[in-house]
Design an enzyme around this catalytic site. Sequence first.
Site, PDB file in Angstrom:
ATOM      1  N   SER A 100       3.882  -4.511 -10.785  1.00  0.00           N
ATOM      2  CA  SER A 100       3.053  -3.890 -10.059  1.00  0.00           C
ATOM      3  C   SER A 100       3.788  -3.686  -8.773  1.00  0.00           C
ATOM      4  O   SER A 100       3.046  -2.857  -7.973  1.00  0.00           O
ATOM      5  CB  SER A 100       1.630  -4.770  -9.674  1.00  0.00           C
ATOM      6  N   LYS A 103       3.308  -0.008  -7.979  1.00  0.00           N
ATOM      7  CA  LYS A 103       2.517   0.687  -7.165  1.00  0.00           C
ATOM      8  C   LYS A 103       3.245   1.149  -5.606  1.00  0.00           C
ATOM      9  O   LYS A 103       2.544   2.150  -4.967  1.00  0.00           O
ATOM     10  CB  LYS A 103       1.405  -0.358  -6.939  1.00  0.00           C
ATOM     11  N   SER A 158      -3.405  -4.911  -5.331  1.00  0.00           N
ATOM     12  CA  SER A 158      -3.032  -4.782  -6.617  1.00  0.00           C
ATOM     13  C   SER A 158      -4.039  -4.363  -7.624  1.00  0.00           C
ATOM     14  O   SER A 158      -3.636  -4.741  -8.819  1.00  0.00           O
ATOM     15  CB  SER A 158      -1.919  -5.639  -6.895  1.00  0.00           C
TER      16      SER A 158
END
Length: 394
Positions: A100, A103, A158
């Site tokens: 993640s 992102k 997240s």
Amino acid sequence: MTVSPSVILRRRAVAILVLSWLVAGVPVGQARAARSVAHAPGRGRVTPRPAAKKTVLLERRVPATKAGLPNIQARGAIVLDEGGNELYARNPDQERPIASISKLAATLAVVSRGLELDGLTTITKADIEVARGGARSRLLEGMTLSNRDLLHAALMGSDNRAIPALGRAVKLSPPQLAAAMTAKAVELGLKHTRFHDPTGLSVQNVSTPRETIALLQAVIRNPILGPITERVQYDAHPVGRPPIRYTNTYRPAIRAHVQVVGGKTGYNDDARYCLVIATKIDGRLCYMSFLSNEGKLTRFGDVARVADWMVARKPRSPTAAGDEGPSMPPSSKMLAAAAPPAAPLAAPPVLGEDPPPPASSPAGMAPWVPPLEEGAPTAPSPFLGPTPPPPPSP
């Protein structure tokens, strides 16, 4: 037909065994098969096959330092000071999955395409499909939020469903958004950073410890994203629904002498536990990236080990105990002798009470955060090593 007592006892024992399996979650088909074997004539006692054990790394203590350096547990790591000088490095340029942390690039890509912050976007079934296989989301199908709220959900919580929704807000499909993220990495001069999907669930989303720091620095410099990644808590307000409170996933890194300027966590089965973070340690800006760490809290333990190591290396004042320091001219000695006595030290806080926040924070520092409530995740001891991995989380 008379049934012998031994057969009755055996059948009762098997019935109790099957019931215990069902309570423990053994598949119904397997339980039925065991029951049919137990009742078949001429068969003996049924012994359940032991379930396969998953390897779990138990929490263990590790030394805070090793060979004079912080005892970092991540397989790929780098620590840089404000000037970009390496304070610590382990495989800093080796490509690894980053989960993640992707992102960071996704939000940079959508903001650079003129994302309307106050525009509204609705979570669709397609967003849920893109995020399938990731951590549990609080963004439900049909929920409508502002794009500003979705940015907070992506960077702080997240949330995987926020990313395809943001891409749709700038007219990008998930594959197009992943391509835009790779293009953004090229624009930043990152040669080892590529993206196959926008959320970070793909093992083909790769980067290096050094280049994840460059991604984070780009986010911190962005006037829209910088303040978001610095926040510890935020309330999103879905239309017609109760607010959703997000707490930044890097919060366990915050300690008494560690203030977080920005950061992003990541996890999937291939990337393991990851963290890229910008901190101020005793007022000194420091960037850290830890990739492929075993144990959810071990990455925060790495931050603690680096922080304690940096504080221990801080040069001592020349007027330390036992050192009178450089000599002063007579006039200076007289002025020093005439100086008023120092104010008494403040009494230590009473146990059970939270210390008061400072009157102000230096520019660029994250705001003071009160102590966590009992039972909430806290920064681990610098001696903690890998901990048992929980279910996949971002």
